[in-house]
Design a protein around this motif. Structure first.
Motif, PDB file in Angstrom:
ATOM      1  N   GLY A 154      16.206 -34.360 -23.931  1.00 26.08           N
ATOM      2  CA  GLY A 154      15.411 -33.671 -22.926  1.00 26.08           C
ATOM      3  C   GLY A 154      14.823 -34.627 -21.907  1.00 26.08           C
ATOM      4  O   GLY A 154      15.476 -35.556 -21.438  1.00 26.08           O
ATOM      5  N   LEU A 155      13.547 -34.412 -21.572  1.00 26.54           N
ATOM      6  CA  LEU A 155      12.919 -35.175 -20.498  1.00 26.54           C
ATOM      7  C   LEU A 155      12.871 -36.676 -20.775  1.00 26.54           C
ATOM      8  O   LEU A 155      12.990 -37.483 -19.846  1.00 26.54           O
ATOM      9  CB  LEU A 155      11.492 -34.665 -20.266  1.00 26.54           C
ATOM     10  CG  LEU A 155      11.348 -33.306 -19.588  1.00 26.54           C
ATOM     11  CD1 LEU A 155       9.882 -32.927 -19.480  1.00 26.54           C
ATOM     12  CD2 LEU A 155      11.990 -33.308 -18.218  1.00 26.54           C
ATOM     13  N   GLN A 156      12.702 -37.065 -22.038  1.00 27.42           N
ATOM     14  CA  GLN A 156      12.636 -38.494 -22.345  1.00 27.42           C
ATOM     15  C   GLN A 156      13.881 -39.218 -21.831  1.00 27.42           C
ATOM     16  O   GLN A 156      13.818 -40.381 -21.411  1.00 27.42           O
ATOM     17  CB  GLN A 156      12.506 -38.701 -23.866  1.00 27.42           C
ATOM     18  CG  GLN A 156      11.175 -38.320 -24.447  1.00 27.42           C
ATOM     19  CD  GLN A 156      10.122 -39.406 -24.292  1.00 27.42           C
ATOM     20  OE1 GLN A 156      10.307 -40.359 -23.557  1.00 27.42           O
ATOM     21  NE2 GLN A 156       9.001 -39.248 -24.977  1.00 27.42           N
ATOM     22  N   ALA A 157      15.016 -38.533 -21.868  1.00 26.85           N
ATOM     23  CA  ALA A 157      16.284 -39.178 -21.514  1.00 26.85           C
ATOM     24  C   ALA A 157      16.498 -39.298 -20.015  1.00 26.85           C
ATOM     25  O   ALA A 157      17.444 -39.965 -19.576  1.00 26.85           O
ATOM     26  CB  ALA A 157      17.446 -38.405 -22.147  1.00 26.85           C
ATOM     27  N   LEU A 158      15.661 -38.664 -19.204  1.00 28.09           N
ATOM     28  CA  LEU A 158      15.869 -38.714 -17.759  1.00 28.09           C
ATOM     29  C   LEU A 158      15.622 -40.105 -17.182  1.00 28.09           C
ATOM     30  O   LEU A 158      16.266 -40.499 -16.199  1.00 28.09           O
ATOM     31  CB  LEU A 158      14.968 -37.691 -17.064  1.00 28.09           C
ATOM     32  CG  LEU A 158      15.298 -36.222 -17.313  1.00 28.09           C
ATOM     33  CD1 LEU A 158      14.320 -35.328 -16.567  1.00 28.09           C
ATOM     34  CD2 LEU A 158      16.727 -35.905 -16.904  1.00 28.09           C
ATOM     35  N   ASP A 159      14.695 -40.847 -17.749  1.00 22.63           N
ATOM     36  CA  ASP A 159      14.419 -42.197 -17.255  1.00 22.63           C
ATOM     37  C   ASP A 159      15.673 -43.086 -17.351  1.00 22.63           C
ATOM     38  O   ASP A 159      16.116 -43.638 -16.338  1.00 22.63           O
ATOM     39  CB  ASP A 159      13.235 -42.790 -18.012  1.00 22.63           C
ATOM     40  CG  ASP A 159      13.111 -44.299 -17.903  1.00 22.63           C
ATOM     41  OD1 ASP A 159      13.677 -44.891 -16.973  1.00 22.63           O
ATOM     42  OD2 ASP A 159      12.407 -44.898 -18.736  1.00 22.63           O
ATOM     43  N   PRO A 160      16.286 -43.260 -18.537  1.00 22.62           N
ATOM     44  CA  PRO A 160      17.466 -44.133 -18.582  1.00 22.62           C
ATOM     45  C   PRO A 160      18.670 -43.571 -17.840  1.00 22.62           C
ATOM     46  O   PRO A 160      19.542 -44.334 -17.423  1.00 22.62           O
ATOM     47  CB  PRO A 160      17.741 -44.267 -20.078  1.00 22.62           C
ATOM     48  CG  PRO A 160      17.151 -43.044 -20.688  1.00 22.62           C
ATOM     49  CD  PRO A 160      15.922 -42.758 -19.881  1.00 22.62           C
ATOM     50  N   ARG A 161      18.728 -42.264 -17.676  1.00 22.93           N
ATOM     51  CA  ARG A 161      19.858 -41.688 -16.941  1.00 22.93           C
ATOM     52  C   ARG A 161      19.707 -41.882 -15.431  1.00 22.93           C
ATOM     53  O   ARG A 161      20.662 -42.228 -14.737  1.00 22.93           O
ATOM     54  CB  ARG A 161      19.970 -40.194 -17.239  1.00 22.93           C
ATOM     55  CG  ARG A 161      20.359 -39.897 -18.669  1.00 22.93           C
ATOM     56  CD  ARG A 161      20.839 -38.474 -18.783  1.00 22.93           C
ATOM     57  NE  ARG A 161      21.080 -38.146 -20.171  1.00 22.93           N
ATOM     58  CZ  ARG A 161      22.082 -38.619 -20.907  1.00 22.93           C
ATOM     59  NH1 ARG A 161      22.938 -39.440 -20.386  1.00 22.93           N
ATOM     60  NH2 ARG A 161      22.210 -38.258 -22.168  1.00 22.93           N
ATOM     61  N   ASN A 162      18.503 -41.625 -14.941  1.00 21.73           N
ATOM     62  CA  ASN A 162      18.307 -41.558 -13.495  1.00 21.73           C
ATOM     63  C   ASN A 162      17.741 -42.834 -12.884  1.00 21.73           C
ATOM     64  O   ASN A 162      17.930 -43.079 -11.697  1.00 21.73           O
ATOM     65  CB  ASN A 162      17.366 -40.408 -13.145  1.00 21.73           C
ATOM     66  CG  ASN A 162      17.941 -39.061 -13.510  1.00 21.73           C
ATOM     67  OD1 ASN A 162      19.116 -38.929 -13.815  1.00 21.73           O
ATOM     68  ND2 ASN A 162      17.093 -38.038 -13.503  1.00 21.73           N
ATOM     69  N   PHE A 163      17.021 -43.625 -13.684  1.00 20.31           N
ATOM     70  CA  PHE A 163      16.378 -44.802 -13.104  1.00 20.31           C
ATOM     71  C   PHE A 163      16.738 -46.100 -13.819  1.00 20.31           C
ATOM     72  O   PHE A 163      17.518 -46.899 -13.298  1.00 20.31           O
ATOM     73  CB  PHE A 163      14.855 -44.613 -13.077  1.00 20.31           C
ATOM     74  CG  PHE A 163      14.120 -45.819 -12.560  1.00 20.31           C
ATOM     75  CD1 PHE A 163      14.260 -46.208 -11.239  1.00 20.31           C
ATOM     76  CD2 PHE A 163      13.306 -46.561 -13.389  1.00 20.31           C
ATOM     77  CE1 PHE A 163      13.608 -47.341 -10.754  1.00 20.31           C
ATOM     78  CE2 PHE A 163      12.636 -47.697 -12.925  1.00 20.31           C
ATOM     79  CZ  PHE A 163      12.798 -48.079 -11.605  1.00 20.31           C
ATOM     80  N   SER A 164      16.196 -46.327 -15.017  1.00 16.34           N
ATOM     81  CA  SER A 164      16.326 -47.651 -15.615  1.00 16.34           C
ATOM     82  C   SER A 164      17.771 -48.004 -15.961  1.00 16.34           C
ATOM     83  O   SER A 164      18.193 -49.154 -15.756  1.00 16.34           O
ATOM     84  CB  SER A 164      15.432 -47.773 -16.853  1.00 16.34           C
ATOM     85  OG  SER A 164      15.718 -46.779 -17.807  1.00 16.34           O
ATOM     86  N   GLY A 165      18.539 -47.028 -16.469  1.00 21.43           N
ATOM     87  CA  GLY A 165      19.936 -47.318 -16.784  1.00 21.43           C
ATOM     88  C   GLY A 165      20.756 -47.684 -15.559  1.00 21.43           C
ATOM     89  O   GLY A 165      21.433 -48.729 -15.539  1.00 21.43           O
ATOM     90  N   PRO A 166      20.745 -46.866 -14.487  1.00 20.52           N
ATOM     91  CA  PRO A 166      21.485 -47.212 -13.283  1.00 20.52           C
ATOM     92  C   PRO A 166      21.012 -48.508 -12.618  1.00 20.52           C
ATOM     93  O   PRO A 166      21.823 -49.284 -12.110  1.00 20.52           O
ATOM     94  CB  PRO A 166      21.263 -46.001 -12.376  1.00 20.52           C
ATOM     95  CG  PRO A 166      21.009 -44.871 -13.315  1.00 20.52           C
ATOM     96  CD  PRO A 166      20.257 -45.467 -14.448  1.00 20.52           C
ATOM     97  N   VAL A 167      19.698 -48.759 -12.605  1.00 19.85           N
ATOM     98  CA  VAL A 167      19.196 -50.002 -12.016  1.00 19.85           C
ATOM     99  C   VAL A 167      19.702 -51.201 -12.809  1.00 19.85           C
ATOM    100  O   VAL A 167      20.140 -52.215 -12.238  1.00 19.85           O
ATOM    101  CB  VAL A 167      17.657 -49.992 -11.951  1.00 19.85           C
ATOM    102  CG1 VAL A 167      17.124 -51.380 -11.577  1.00 19.85           C
ATOM    103  CG2 VAL A 167      17.167 -48.977 -10.935  1.00 19.85           C
ATOM    104  N   TRP A 168      19.653 -51.100 -14.123  1.00 20.77           N
ATOM    105  CA  TRP A 168      20.142 -52.194 -14.982  1.00 20.77           C
ATOM    106  C   TRP A 168      21.623 -52.464 -14.712  1.00 20.77           C
ATOM    107  O   TRP A 168      22.045 -53.622 -14.641  1.00 20.77           O
ATOM    108  CB  TRP A 168      19.906 -51.834 -16.440  1.00 20.77           C
ATOM    109  CG  TRP A 168      20.344 -52.869 -17.442  1.00 20.77           C
ATOM    110  CD1 TRP A 168      21.348 -52.760 -18.349  1.00 20.77           C
ATOM    111  CD2 TRP A 168      19.757 -54.158 -17.666  1.00 20.77           C
ATOM    112  NE1 TRP A 168      21.448 -53.891 -19.117  1.00 20.77           N
ATOM    113  CE2 TRP A 168      20.469 -54.775 -18.718  1.00 20.77           C
ATOM    114  CE3 TRP A 168      18.711 -54.857 -17.073  1.00 20.77           C
ATOM    115  CZ2 TRP A 168      20.173 -56.044 -19.190  1.00 20.77           C
ATOM    116  CZ3 TRP A 168      18.404 -56.131 -17.549  1.00 20.77           C
ATOM    117  CH2 TRP A 168      19.116 -56.717 -18.590  1.00 20.77           C
ATOM    118  N   GLU A 169      22.396 -51.423 -14.542  1.00 15.12           N
ATOM    119  CA  GLU A 169      23.816 -51.601 -14.252  1.00 15.12           C
ATOM    120  C   GLU A 169      24.006 -52.283 -12.896  1.00 15.12           C
ATOM    121  O   GLU A 169      24.861 -53.166 -12.751  1.00 15.12           O
ATOM    122  CB  GLU A 169      24.544 -50.265 -14.271  1.00 15.12           C
ATOM    123  CG  GLU A 169      26.045 -50.403 -14.051  1.00 15.12           C
ATOM    124  CD  GLU A 169      26.800 -49.090 -14.175  1.00 15.12           C
ATOM    125  OE1 GLU A 169      28.017 -49.089 -13.888  1.00 15.12           O
ATOM    126  OE2 GLU A 169      26.179 -48.080 -14.550  1.00 15.12           O
TER     127      GLU A 169
END
Length: 551
Positions: free
Chosen positions: A112-127
């Motif tokens: 749910g909402l917890q997963a939006l951070d790594p999907r939309n922000f931290s994960g893409p930025v890290w990549e």
């Protein structure tokens, strides 16, 4: 997989976890063959829900308006990662991780909402920074524990980064599911960052002298109340005349029920005094019971590890909770956390205590994100005050980021964890409108940018810090989930009419059964370690230990 197969698998998995917690041999063949056959365990690439697969199709990083406080925080996080300072944890992690370009990290997150951070922000930025991709594996909160254990027993190496409750650290560490980080920290981290974590949270990833993760979520309960109601001249005069005391945010649980009943008597059906998430498992009554019980002087276990629930403190706690229920909005006992938020935002409830997103939602900040479309617009923005929950508030769950001991990309996974929890990056993450990660660093509480998110944000941050100073921790020991479920069942049975004394006796017996099943001596050793932590009891808070942070 049919229902029978699901039940068979769950029964087998429960037996495996019990054996594993007790240090007994487990049937790895059961976990591996049956789990992979039925699809309940992850493959080496991880499992994503259809919703998650669609979310991964988003190509752009979710960046805010550069002129907004969030946009400035995101820009600062990017700058810290690319320009330094050179000794900063974000910069050192991002630069070192480039040697692992092309790797993929599988990380668990609550669905749910917890997963939006790594999907939309931290994960893409890290990549973008490192060339390392991420798969976000969404799991229910209980599955974040049980599936991590199951994958370890199966030897699948399916996960790299685990989001875990601090309550699970001892059992996951002793069971070999997670790896210590001390060597990596010495090699890569600016260790001053460890001192930036509030004292209540700082020790949560530590166990047996080692560090087993990075704390990542200040899930501190706080009291949110309608200032316009508490400051109403007629209500203040009437309360003073009736009780010979001022109408103000309550400081004891007896006052809480009294204030709530007074407001209900005077303003219902337009506004009710209080509301609570009392529905079983939504998220659970254990958090509320534990904070009141320990504030009332209750002990969890005696010296011989017998449950202390069936006591005067237990009766006082349930009596106070029943009085609060009677003063609350109709349907109180069937509310979950989201429906309680909705009632408060729509102006139907004068005060609630809940997690930190309450403050952001009440100010209409969270609703600026489309992902929060299930929460109504706030009709009380600008009218909400903040106070410490009566007695001692609960730090309810929270998260550590932990390194899977079976990770095939261990160093890359560690570097991501260091980067994402570093001061500049974590600040941007806790400021995301849709985030359920909440402030936990001193630099979060003191942040001028966070303080600009909404008009009362500075007061909100100060109250979260002050709440942590006197806050209480969830139980951190094996079997914690079983103890919690017993409390949830106990409370919901009382709401349904069970005699409180009988309910306490039943819950205490269930606790004793859990302790006996896992081993009295083993549980006593874990409980002894837990009691040393700041916040383990009302007599051992950060404030009582002289460690309170003053803002």
């Amino acid at each position: 997989m049919n229902d029978r197969e699901k039940r068979d698998f769950q029964a087998g998995l429960n037996a495996e976890i019990d054996a594993w917690l007790k240090g007994e041999n487990t049937r790895r063949s059961f976990i591996k063959k049956f789990g992979l056959m039925t699809g309940l365990l992850a493959t080496s690439g991880g499992i994503l829900s259809p919703w998650a697969e669609n979310a991964l199709a988003q190509a752009a990083v979710d960046l805010a308006d550069p002129a907004s406080p969030l946009g400035k925080a995101q820009a600062a996080a990017m700058k810290a990662s690319t320009e330094g300072p050179a000794d900063g944890s974000a910069y050192r992690a991002a630069q070192a991780a480039k040697q692992f370009t092309g790797a993929t990290l599988n990380m668990t997150y609550e669905a749910g909402l917890q997963a939006l951070d790594p999907r939309n922000f931290s994960g893409p930025v890290w990549e973008q920074l490192t060339g390392i991709k991420s798969n976000v594996v969404e799991l229910s909160n209980p599955d974040q524990y049980s599936k991590a254990v199951a994958e370890h027993i199966a030897g699948s190496g399916a996960y790299d980064v685990l989001d875990i409750s601090p309550a699970w650290t001892p059992s996951l560490a002793d069971g070999g599911v997670i790896a210590p980080l001390d060597d990596y920290i010495a090699k890569y981290m600016n260790q001053a960052d460890l001192d930036d974590v509030h004292p209540l949270y700082k020790a949560l990833p530590t166990y047996k002298g080692k560090i087993w993760g990075f704390f990542d979520d200040g899930d501190m309960f706080a009291l949110y109340y309608r200032k316009d109601i508490f400051e109403d001249a007629k209500l203040k005069e009437a309360y003073q005349a009736k009780f010979s005391k001022a109408l103000e945010p309550p400081k004891t649980w007896e006052d809480y029920a009294q204030v709530a009943q007074f407001i209900t008597d005077n303003l219902a059906p337009n506004v009710y005094g209080a509301g609570h998430f009392r529905k079983a498992g939504s998220p659970g009554n254990q958090f509320d019971f534990l904070q009141q019980y320990r504030a009332n002087g209750g002990i969890l276990f005696s010296d011989d590890m017998k449950a202390g629930l069936n006591s005067d403190a237990g009766m006082k706690t349930l009596t106070n909770m029943l009085a609060a229920n009677a003063a609350s909005i109709p349907g109180n006992n069937e509310l979950d956390a989201v429906s309680l938020w909705a009632a408060f935002l729509q102006g139907k409830v004068a005060m609630i205590y809940s997690w930190p997103p309450t403050g952001r939602m009440a100010a209409n900040y969270s609703q600026s994100a489309k992902a929060i479309n299930f929460i109504p617009q706030s009709s009380i923005a600008g009218k909400v005050g903040y106070a410490v929950v009566p007695g001692n508030p609960e730090h309810a769950t929270g998260y550590n980021k932990a390194l899977s001991a079976d990770s095939k990309n261990a160093e890359a996974a560690y570097l991501f964890m260091q980067w994402v929890t570093s001061p500049p990056v974590s600040l941007a993450r806790v400021m995301l409108p849709y985030a359920l990660r909440d402030p936990y660093r001193l630099s979060h509480f003191k942040s001028d940018l966070y303080g600009e998110l909404f008009p009362s944000a500075k007061e909100y941050l100060i109250n979260l810090n002050n709440s942590a100073n006197v806050g209480l921790l969830d139980i951190i020991m094996p079997g914690a989930q079983d103890y919690f479920l017993s409390l949830d069942r106990m409370c919901t049975s009382v709401w349904a009419g069970t005699d409180p004394k009988a309910a306490l006796e039943t819950a205490a017996a269930e606790w004793d059964q859990t302790t006996d099943r896992l081993g009295v001596d083993q549980q006593k050793a874990f409980y002894t370690e837990f009691k040393k932590l700041p916040g383990a009891s009302a007599d051992n808070t950060v404030e009582k230990l002289g460690l309170a942070v003053k803002l």
